[in-house]
Write a protein that holds these residues in place. Structure first.
Motif, PDB file in Angstrom:
ATOM      1  N   ALA A  68       0.815  -1.215   0.000  1.00 54.69           N
ATOM      2  CA  ALA A  68       0.000   0.000   0.000  1.00 54.69           C
ATOM      3  C   ALA A  68       0.848   1.264   0.000  1.00 54.69           C
ATOM      4  N   ARG A  69       2.094   1.186   0.487  1.00 58.69           N
ATOM      5  CA  ARG A  69       2.922   2.386   0.517  1.00 58.69           C
ATOM      6  C   ARG A  69       3.770   2.555  -0.747  1.00 58.69           C
ATOM      7  N   SER A  70       3.609   1.676  -1.731  1.00 56.52           N
ATOM      8  CA  SER A  70       4.280   1.852  -3.014  1.00 56.52           C
ATOM      9  C   SER A  70       3.677   3.059  -3.734  1.00 56.52           C
ATOM     10  N   LEU A  71       4.311   3.497  -4.812  1.00 53.98           N
ATOM     11  CA  LEU A  71       3.837   4.674  -5.537  1.00 53.98           C
ATOM     12  C   LEU A  71       2.393   4.520  -5.977  1.00 53.98           C
ATOM     13  N   GLU A  72       1.983   3.320  -6.345  1.00 56.99           N
ATOM     14  CA  GLU A  72       0.628   3.085  -6.841  1.00 56.99           C
ATOM     15  C   GLU A  72      -0.338   2.678  -5.733  1.00 56.99           C
TER      16      GLU A  72
END
Length: 349
Positions: free
Chosen positions: A278-282
């Motif tokens: 969830a904390r990735s760019l997307e």
């Protein structure tokens, strides 16, 4: 591009100590958080309404009013007002009063709410969930535009030409529609020409781009000036000096809060893998260093069209000092980066 904070004023056990602070202490902490948000230049602070033991804010307008006299610039909004189980007259009076105290900085964010505790508490039937919201929104919008009200509905006694006071400083008092992301809710907001707030708390934020397009189409078809309609989002997140520190501080309470709600709603177990995805760019979690969070907000603006971003912090119960530091970094580090990059991007369009 406006940047701000939203909170549900949670009072869950501290994951490290097991202790739970009182509702009164957490409310006082939130007032301090609003004051700091104003001092560091954030644009808006929202307080959500809930009616259960693990949330302390059953009356957002009162908390916001406590902060109004100690702040100068920041806008103060509910996030959301559970309009379906409230009396629109009282809601309007409360926020008109807040508008007076703050000298024109109050807003109402009206929504159906994702929790149901308020319905039996105030004597409403969940069978009328959608009908209640539609009728009460109709009355609230009438209150927004008219001083003397004549109104008849099904779920509230009629109003036979009565004045509603005080009148707000702002004309009109801003009313936003909060949406969990259903096509029906964004179309209704567009048709009414009301600002839209999207709760982007899972999945891929870019999946909301078609809903923003649908909202604008509905608004344009109804004859509203789309360029004058702001679109906001509210997403979970946290800011610390480094990505590593943000993860260390934010994951424990996030996992606890997500699993409490998950057990109630039948979600799967929330683990570190879900958090990291969830904390990735997307992803929909805006947690990390100032550079990381700023990059994600700019990405959201460019690809979804959001013009106001509200970071929901804390999620669960966190040390007050950590929350204050996140707010400070959001105002002094993240917001300037976002505003500069958006201005440069728009200049090249």
């Amino acid at each position: 591009m406006e940047i701000g904070i939203s909170t549900f004023v949670e009072t869950t056990p501290d994951v490290k100590t097991g202790q739970t602070i009182s509702h009164a202490e957490r409310i006082r902490e939130v007032v301090e958080e609003i004051v700091l948000a104003d001092e560091v230049g954030l644009d808006v602070f929202g307080v959500g309404e809930h009616h259960r033991k693990d949330y302390a804010a059953s009356s957002p307008a009162v908390i916001l009013a406590a902060a109004a006299s100690r702040t100068k610039r920041i806008r103060l909004t509910s996030a959301v007002t559970v309009l379906s189980s409230a009396d629109p007259v009282r809601v309007f009076q409360d926020f008109a009063t807040l508008d007076g105290i703050s000298d024109g900085r109050a807003e109402i964010m009206a929504g159906r709410g994702s929790f149901i505790e308020s319905f039996p508490l105030f004597g409403y039937d969940l069978q009328d969930y959608n009908e209640l919201f539609d009728e009460k929104l109709d009355l609230l919008l009438k209150l927004q535009s008219e001083e003397i009200i004549s109104w008849t509905g099904k779920h509230r006694p009629s109003i036979p030409g009565r004045g509603v006071y005080p009148r707000p400083v702002q004309t009109p008092l801003p009313i936003w529609i909060g949406s969990g992301g259903t096509p029906q809710s964004v179309v209704r907001a567009g048709q009414l020409g009301l600002p839209l707030v999207l709760a982007i708390i899972g999945g891929r934020p870019l999946q909301f781009a078609p809903l923003v397009k649908l909202y604008k189409q509905a608004a344009a078809q109804a004859g509203h000036d789309v360029t004058r309609l702001p679109i906001a989002s509210h997403s979970h997140g946290f800011v610390a000096e480094t990505d590593e520190l943000a993860m260390e501080q934010f994951f424990p309470s996030t996992q606890y809060a997500m699993n409490v709600i998950g057990r109630e709603r039948g979600w799967g177990h929330y683990d570190r893998a879900a958090f990291d995805a969830a904390r990735s760019l997307e992803g929909a979690l805006y947690a990390g260093s100032p550079d990381t969070v700023a990059e994600k907000i700019v990405h959201l603006r460019k690809h979804v069209g959001i013009t106001r971003f509200m970071l929901h912090v804390p999620l669960g119960s966190m040390p007050h000092a950590d929350v204050l530091n996140a707010i400070r970094l959001l105002g002094t580090k993240v917001a300037p980066k976002v505003r500069q990059q958006i201005a440069e991007w728009e200049a090249d369009l």
